[in-house]
Structure formats: structure tokens, C-alpha cells
Design an enzyme around this catalytic site. Structure first.
Site, mmCIF file in Angstrom:
data_model
loop_
_atom_site.group_PDB
_atom_site.id
_atom_site.type_symbol
_atom_site.label_atom_id
_atom_site.label_comp_id
_atom_site.label_asym_id
_atom_site.label_seq_id
_atom_site.Cartn_x
_atom_site.Cartn_y
_atom_site.Cartn_z
ATOM 1 N N HIS A 150 -14.428 6.597 -1.230
ATOM 2 C CA HIS A 150 -13.349 7.504 -0.858
ATOM 3 C C HIS A 150 -13.777 8.964 -0.880
ATOM 4 O O HIS A 150 -13.381 9.758 -0.031
ATOM 5 C CB HIS A 150 -12.166 7.290 -1.809
ATOM 6 C CG HIS A 150 -11.435 6.014 -1.552
ATOM 7 N ND1 HIS A 150 -10.593 5.436 -2.457
ATOM 8 C CD2 HIS A 150 -11.435 5.203 -0.473
ATOM 9 C CE1 HIS A 150 -10.092 4.330 -1.943
ATOM 10 N NE2 HIS A 150 -10.597 4.164 -0.753
ATOM 11 N N ARG A 196 -14.406 2.427 15.940
ATOM 12 C CA ARG A 196 -14.557 1.327 14.983
ATOM 13 C C ARG A 196 -13.236 1.115 14.242
ATOM 14 O O ARG A 196 -12.945 1.782 13.254
ATOM 15 C CB ARG A 196 -15.670 1.649 13.990
ATOM 16 C CG ARG A 196 -17.038 1.880 14.629
ATOM 17 C CD ARG A 196 -18.065 2.177 13.538
ATOM 18 N NE ARG A 196 -19.418 2.313 14.049
ATOM 19 C CZ ARG A 196 -20.008 3.462 14.329
ATOM 20 N NH1 ARG A 196 -19.328 4.599 14.177
ATOM 21 N NH2 ARG A 196 -21.240 3.500 14.780
ATOM 22 N N ARG A 209 -13.115 -1.004 19.599
ATOM 23 C CA ARG A 209 -13.787 -2.253 19.225
ATOM 24 C C ARG A 209 -12.897 -2.984 18.228
ATOM 25 O O ARG A 209 -12.485 -2.417 17.223
ATOM 26 C CB ARG A 209 -15.145 -1.966 18.582
ATOM 27 C CG ARG A 209 -15.916 -3.238 18.242
ATOM 28 C CD ARG A 209 -17.284 -2.934 17.667
ATOM 29 N NE ARG A 209 -17.212 -2.373 16.315
ATOM 30 C CZ ARG A 209 -18.277 -1.961 15.629
ATOM 31 N NH1 ARG A 209 -19.476 -2.008 16.184
ATOM 32 N NH2 ARG A 209 -18.143 -1.480 14.410
ATOM 33 N N ASN A 212 -28.312 -1.227 16.955
ATOM 34 C CA ASN A 212 -28.604 -1.373 15.525
ATOM 35 C C ASN A 212 -28.771 -2.848 15.159
ATOM 36 O O ASN A 212 -29.796 -3.266 14.619
ATOM 37 C CB ASN A 212 -27.491 -0.744 14.686
ATOM 38 C CG ASN A 212 -27.421 0.759 14.855
ATOM 39 O OD1 ASN A 212 -28.274 1.358 15.504
ATOM 40 N ND2 ASN A 212 -26.413 1.377 14.286
ATOM 41 N N ASP A 213 -27.738 -3.652 15.410
ATOM 42 C CA ASP A 213 -27.825 -5.081 15.108
ATOM 43 C C ASP A 213 -28.831 -5.777 16.013
ATOM 44 O O ASP A 213 -29.563 -6.664 15.576
ATOM 45 C CB ASP A 213 -26.452 -5.744 15.248
ATOM 46 C CG ASP A 213 -25.664 -5.719 13.941
ATOM 47 O OD1 ASP A 213 -26.306 -5.747 12.869
ATOM 48 O OD2 ASP A 213 -24.434 -5.666 13.989
ATOM 49 N N CYS A 215 -24.330 1.987 22.490
ATOM 50 C CA CYS A 215 -23.505 2.647 21.471
ATOM 51 C C CYS A 215 -24.093 2.458 20.078
ATOM 52 O O CYS A 215 -23.377 2.304 19.104
ATOM 53 C CB CYS A 215 -22.065 2.145 21.513
ATOM 54 S SG CYS A 215 -21.890 0.363 21.376
#
Length: 761
Positions: A372, A479, A515, A639-640, A687
């Protein structure tokens, strides 16, 4: 294995132990006699065959008293920090709870003790001013895992022992202080970039540790009243800070509301009262419950749940300062100059207490991207570096600090040459930012006239402001899971709808590609558990679209929220981690069913819904002929995709730099995706982080990519690069390199960029 030690006896023992220890402390016997009594009291109360006390003397841990081990080992058995189980506890300042002590890698057998008869072992550090000054341990012949309440009883005794040995002059102050001493040489430390930026300031520790001088209560009711009063004052402070926060609503406000929820948690106050009932003072009771919180945090694999526990610990620190009557916090004492704040961890409300004119940066010993405090720090524009080790042994109060979060580095007591280099980089950085800002209204067009759409990635309501500050053409990846990650409970449909509508309204005519929620794997939610076994490979496990299709109630609620929020607009929906075309079909069918449901209720619908898929799983590339006719756009998540192509965890420190995004394997794979998509008339975007690096973005443009969705900070550098680029010339060179790869594709692209005057970093 035998069952755990009985909890009922542990509950009964806590008060008994403290009562008897109070008498021991009040007695006029010598220190050694008192320690001998303590091990007997603890051993009897916990029905333990062995109880031992080790104290720090001359830099080593010496056996001072024992019940159950051979008496001739007392003052003979000695262990260095890090040696054996006792040394490990002292070095890490953490407890150990083992059903088979000899199986632990740090076990060290000391024959003079006769401990070969005992299997189970539990030990806790005796702590004074944050340093371990000894260890208290128990052992049993039979293997057993000790119950949490037994460990709590040991930790309570360790607190009392700390007071006892301090009063008896048994603390080796010189040896304890040795661990805190730092040298005066320049030092470079590294960590995890949590909030980007550079800052210069002087080290200030968030709060000096409050030393609890009295642990055993004389009047339980008086201690309880002190805690009640402290709770009231703490809650007033939290309410006031939340109402005075300078930024408006959004996730930041939700974070503070959740922090307030912890402050009013009755379970927390009940546990503190139970500790007071056992005979502890108010300060010791708060510390006792805080120790339990830390113990639980170390056992939590879920990073989101661990972050919630950090919030509770921050509130414990605040409550402890209030009840002890000590200001303690550097925020309350006031900052006198430009400051780099140092803390183990921070809560969001604690960060807000600081003077933002003088708070230049933050260094955390712990910290995570989803904590947070990081969400709030990002809103405040304060750079943060986390996971920095050996902070207290390296950085002294008042040391000059140069923080470069962009390079995941901090320079302590820098040399003049370090300062000069840092200031030069900061000056260049500021000038470059000014130059990039000047490009905000300029078109993102290559030298030979090709338009490249530059969009931003976002996840919070306030991130939409980056559209105006960067001149981006839209949000290429919103996201939606961020709202789930910062929430203590599953966000209701109305709350989701409110967020999506606010984002669309703030974006205006610019497109926003939502997404659908990508949770699971490394983004586990504490309120939504997977019923299966622990996942060995969470990135390739039950996550993203797999979760959404399996738990379709979650996706139905999100679909309805998005459809209602997009009324009267064109809505862009993208499904993550599509592995096969049938998954896309099922997800789209679910959305279409929800559109029909909304329509049947007479509510306004989006003008159109455009559906896209994320290509992150390499298998999908083998089914493009089936998928492309079904979709409106395709986004490549590099990335993935990279970690799946190379079977390399992108978070693994030894593999992070091993595989290059400019590898021929990656670029050839992307070429094989772009060509059929272009032939089918399906727009393709990237992206992932790859698109936000200028040289990598140049290669992507050379492959035919015409849409990039990147971090807001990357918009300026990438726009400057592409405006200096002749795409057609690059395509010719890149095609030849991919057919016959050079020894280093990166070197070839860099050399070409220099030769052709392309601006890249």
C-alpha cells in the site's frame, strides 16, 4: 510424528510463568541464581525436558543456564553468531521451531551438552534495542512441532529476560553494538526499484526503536486503560490523516480506507488485551502481539497477504509510541533538511505524515510492488528502493545518500567523484525530461512517414493523467487486476463499474483497452484461494483466463461492469494468457451473454465491443490461422512470452540478464506472428517492457509493429527514437540479420543506430 504440544497447558502457563518471573526479578539473589530459576520455571510450566538460556559474551553466545542439558556445559558451550541453531536464531533475530533438530542444515552438535537424546527444538531470540543479546530454547526427546502458543510463551519470557539481564548488567553492550557499527567509507547498495526516480538527501531513520523497560504489569486494569486510551488517540490520528491526504479519490483513497479498517479491528485489540491479562504491561503486550504478527508474516508465501500484515505492524508501531509517551517517528519530530527516509517498512498513513517538501526518497529493508505504501508513494512522486539489505549496519543517521531507483542503487557517504557523476546524471536526466516533454504534442511518425501509435500501460484511476502529460494516444493495456490486488475483499460489480467509467471519461475520445482480470500465479488474492496443491510453477499455473473461465462468476461480474461502464462508447476488451482459440471463444461468448443480459434490462449498451487476445503463450502462435479471423486486434505480452520461450523465470536474479530481448530467437518468433496478422488485417501491438526500451522498440518497429503500449516514462524516449528513424532502411537491414544472424544482434542494431543518427539510450 507426535502431535503438537497441547495448547491448553500453554494458555494456562503464560500467566503462571509471568507471575513466577515477577517474583524472581524482585528477589535479592544474584543474576546466575535468577537465570537458573528461570529455566526451571519455563521448563516446568511448558512441561519441557530441556530449557536453556544463552547470552552474548565477548562476541559469542555462551550457555548461561540450563535445565535438562549437562550442567558441566554451562559457561563452557559457546557458539558464534550463525553457528548451530542457537547462532542462527541470534544472527537472523528469528525464532526456530523444529520437530527434528538434527535435520536442519545449521545444526551443530556439541557433545559436552548431552543433547543427542533430544529431537525437537524451539528457540527465540532475546532482543535488546533490535539486536539479539541471547537465545532462549526448549527441547524434547520426542519429535514434535511446538504449538504457536508455546512459541508465544517463549517470546514473552524472552522479553522479560531482556529486562532482567539488562538490570543485572549481563548485556554485553560492546558485542551487541558491534553489529550496529558502520564504517565511514563510500558504499553502494542495491535493491528492488519500487518507485522510479533519483534523489539526494541525508539519512533519517523513520523511527528509533522504543526500548521496553518494564514488561511485567503491577496493575492489569491500569495497563488496560492505557491501551484503550492509546487506541482512541491512534484512531483519531488515522482519521485526521486520511481526511487531509492531498490527492483525491481512487485507489489511493481505498488504500487509506483499508488502513483505517485495520486500525478499528477488534480482533487486534482483543489479542493485546489477552496479552495484558497474562500479566504484561501495555507496551510489552503490544510488542508481544507484534512479534506474533512478524512470525506469521515470515510464514506467508502470499505477497498480498504479507502486505496487509505490514499495515498491521505499522499500526502497532504507532500504538506503541503513543502508549509509551514517546514521539519516536521522524515525521513527528520534523525533517530539518532534504531527507532520504529509511525504514524496515512503512504504512501509507505514516508516509503521509512527512513534509513532502523535504522528503526526497525512501529506502526500505523490505517492501514490494503491491504494498500500500508504494501506491501512495507513487502518487506523491517519491522514489522508493526496496529489499535493501544490511541497512542498519551500513547507513548511519545523517549520512549523505544518493538514491538512483532507476538503477536499483543507493550510494552511501559518496565520494566527491560519485557525487559529481550523480549530479551530472541527474542534470542530464532533467534536461532529457524537458526535451521529451517538448515532444508531447509532436506526432509519433518515423522519418519516412510511418505513424507509430504510442500508448501507455495503466492500472489505477490516477494513471490516466499520463495521457495528457505524455501526449500518448490512449491506454493500450489497462490492468484491471490492480483494483483486486489493493482490495481486502472481492470488489463488487458497482465498484468495478465506477472505476471503468471514470477511466473512460478521463480518457475522452482516446481508446482504452481493458485487459480482463489477470490474477492467480504470482498475483494471488488472499480472499480467493486455489483449492489445489501448492503450485511449483505459478507463472504457468492456474492464473489469468484459466481462473476467469473456471470461476466464471468473477468474469461475469467484470463483463457486466465493463459493458455498463462503456455505454455509448466503443469498448475494447482483451483476454490475457490465451493458449488456444477455444479459450478466446468461451471468453467472448461469456461477454456476449452479459451484453444480452444488460440489453434485456433496457440499459444502454456500448456502440461496439472490439475483442482482442494477448499472445503470451507460444502455443498460440501455432493456431494463428484459426484465431486471427475471430479477433479485432492482437497484443503481444513480451514479459511472459520471453520467460516461456526460454523456460527462464524473469524474476530469478541469475536469469534476469541471461536472455536478451534482441535475441534472434525472440525476433524471429515475433516476425512469424506479425506477418500473418498483417496479411489478415489484424492490428498488432506490443504491450510488454520490451517496447519501452529504445533499442528494442526500434527492432519492433523494424519487424512491422506499429503500436506500442509502454510505461508513461518511456513515451518521450521512444518518440524521440522513432522520429529519428528511417523504418524502411531498418527493415531491410533487420531482415538480412534475421536470415543470417550476426554474433550479437544487439551490437549490430546499436551500430546501425549510431551510423544512421538514431536517438537511443
Amino acid at each position: 510424528m507426535a502431535s503438537s504440544a497441547p495448547t491448553t497447558s500453554a494458555v494456562a502457563s503464560a500467566r503462571e510463568i509471568l507471575t513466577r518471573l515477577h517474583d524472581v526479578m524482585a528477589a535479592r539473589t544474584g543474576a546466575q541464581a535468577k537465570l537458573n530459576q528461570v529455566v526451571n520455571i519455563v521448563g516446568e510450566a511448558l512441561d519441557s525436558e530441556v530449557c536453556s538460556i544463552y547470552l552474548l559474551r565477548d562476541g559469542v553466545l555462551e550457555l548461561f543456564a540450563t535445565r535438562g542439558l549437562k550442567q558441566e556445559a554451562v559457561h563452557v558451550t559457546k557458539l558464534a553468531f550463525g553457528e548451530g541453531l542457537v547462532g542462527t536464531i541470534a544472527e537472523n533475530v528469528e525464532m526456530l521451531n523444529l520437530d527434528e533438530a538434527a535435520s536442519h542444515p545449521d545444526f551443530a552438535y556439541k557433545p559436552e551438552t548431552g543433547e543427542e537424546l533430544f529431537h525437537s527444538f524451539a528457540g527465540v531470540p532475546i532482543v535488546r534495542r533490535e539486536e539479539a543479546v541471547g537465545v532462549l530454547s526448549i527441547q524434547h526427546a520426542e519429535p514434535r512441532k511446538y504449538d504457536d502458543l508455546v512459541i508465544e510463551a517463549l517470546q514473552t519470557v524472552a522479553m522479560v529476560l531482556s529486562e532482567l539481564i539488562a538490570n543485572a548488567g549481563l548485556i554485553d553492550e560492546k558485542a551487541a553494538a558491534a553489529g550496529r557499527v558502520h564504517n565511514t567509507d563510500p558504499v553502494r547498495l542495491t535493491g528492488l526499484k519500487l518507485v522510479d526516480g533519483m534523489a539526494r538527501g541525508f539519512a533519517v531513520y523513520h523511527q528509533p526503536r522504543i526500548t521496553i523497560e518494564h514488561t511485567v504489569a503491577e496493575d492489569v486494569e491500569a495497563e488496560r486503560h492505557r491501551v484503550y486510551s492509546a487506541f482512541d488517540k491512534m484512531r483519531e490520528q488515522i482519521d485526521r490523516m486520511a481526511s487531509q491526504a492531498e490527492f483525491g479519490g481512487g485507489e489511493h483513497q481505498e488504500v487509506l480506507e483499508m488502513y483505517k479498517m485495520f486500525a478499528y479491528d477488534e480482533g487486534w485489540s482483543r489479542r493485546i488485551n489477552e496479552a495484558i491479562d497474562s500479566g504484561l504491561t501495555a507496551e510489552a503486550a503490544i510488542e508481544r502481539v507484534q512479534q506474533r504478527t512478524r512470525m506469521r508474516m515470515r510464514q506467508i508465501d502470499d505477497p498480498l497477504l504479507a502486505d496487509r500484515m505490514h499495515d498491521l505492524e505499522d499500526l502497532s508501531n504507532r500504538l506503541l509510541r503513543i502508549v509509551s509517551g514517546q514521539l519516536g517517528s521522524a515525521a513527528q519530530l520534523g525533517l530539518r533538511q532534504d531527507t532520504i527516509l529509511i525504514a524496515r517498512n512503512l504504512g501509507p498513513a505514516e508516509l503521509l505524515e512527512y513534509d513532502r517538501r523535504r522528503l526526497k526518497g525512501v529506502i526500505l529493508e523490505e517492501g514490494s510492488l503491491t504494498a500500500h505504501v508504494i501506491i501512495v508513494a507513487r502518487a506523491m512522486g517519491v522514489p522508493v528502493l526496496g529489499r535493501v539489505t544490511n541497512v542498519r549496519r551500513t547507513i548511519g543517521e545523517g549520512d549523505l545518500i544518493l538514491l538512483d531507483a532507476s538503477q536499483s542503487a543507493v550510494f552511501v557517504r559518496p565520494s566527491p567523484s560519485m557525487e559529481e557523476a550523480f549530479e551530472a546524471k541527474l542534470d542530464v536526466s532533467q534536461k532529457r525530461r524537458a526535451a521529451f516533454a517538448a515532444l508531447r504534442t509532436e506526432p509519433s511518425v518515423t522519418k519516412d512517414g510511418t505513424h507509430i501509435a504510442l500508448m501507455v500501460n495503466a492500472g489505477l484511476r490516477d494513471d490516466v493523467a499520463a495521457l495528457d502529460t505524455t501526449g500518448a494516444e490512449g491506454i493500450g493495456l489497462f490492468r484491471t487486476e490492480f483494483q483486486f490486488l489493493v482490495s481486502a475483499t472481492l470488489p463488487q460489480r458497482e465498484r468495478q463499474q465506477r472505476l471503468y467509467r471514470d477511466v473512460l471519461e478521463a480518457a475522452g475520445e482516446r481508446p482504452v483497452i481493458f485487459r480482463t482480470v489477470d490474477i492467480g500465479g504470482d498475483k494471488a488474492l488472499p480472499y480467493m484461494r486455489h483449492d489445489g496443491e501448492h503450485e511449483e510453477n505459478p507463472a504457468m499455473g492456474w492464473r489469468a483466463l484459466r481462473v476467469a473461465l473456471d470461476r466464471n462468476g468473477l468474469m461475469k461480474a467484470q463483463a457486466r461492469a465493463l459493458i455498463e461502464a462503456g455505454a455509448g462508447r466503443t469498448l475494447h476488451i482483451m483476454f490475457p494468457m490465451v493458449s488456444e482459440p477455444w479459450e478466446f471463444d468461451e471468453a467472448k461468448a461469456l461477454f456476449e451473454a452479459q451484453r444480452d443480459w444488460v440489453s434485456s434490462r433496457g440499459r444502454m449498451l456500448p456502440n461496439a465491443i472490439r475483442y482482442g487476445a494477448m499472445l503470451e503463450v507460444p502455443a498460440l502462435a501455432e493456431s494463428l490461422d484459426i484465431l486471427l479471423p475471430k479477433i479485432d486486434f492482437l497484443s503481444i505480452g513480451t514479459n511472459d512470452l520471453t520467460q516461456f520461450l526460454f523456460a527462464a523465470d524473469r524474476a530469478h536474479p541469475k536469469l534476469a540478464e541471461r536472455y536478451d530481448w534482441l535475441s534472434p530467437a525472440i525476433l524471429r518468433f515475433l516476425r512469424r506472428v506479425v506477418a500473418p496478422a498483417k496479411a489478415a488485417g489484424v492490428p498488432v501491438a506490443v504491450c510488454g517492457e520490451m517496447g519501452g526500451r529504445t533499442l528494442e522498440a526500434m527492432a519492433l518497429i523494424g519487424l512491422g509493429i506499429e503500436r506500442l503500449s509502454i510505461t508513461p516514462a518511456a513515451i518521450g524516449p521512444v518518440k524521440a527514437m522513432l522520429r529519428s528513424l528511417d523504418r524502411a532502411a531498418l527493415q531491410t537491414a533487420l531482415s538480412a540479420w534475421l536470415d543470417t544472424p550476426p554474433p550479437s544482434m544487439r551490437a549490430a542494431l546499436s551500430g546501425w543506430a549510431v551510423e544512421h543518427g538514431v536517438e537511443f539510450t
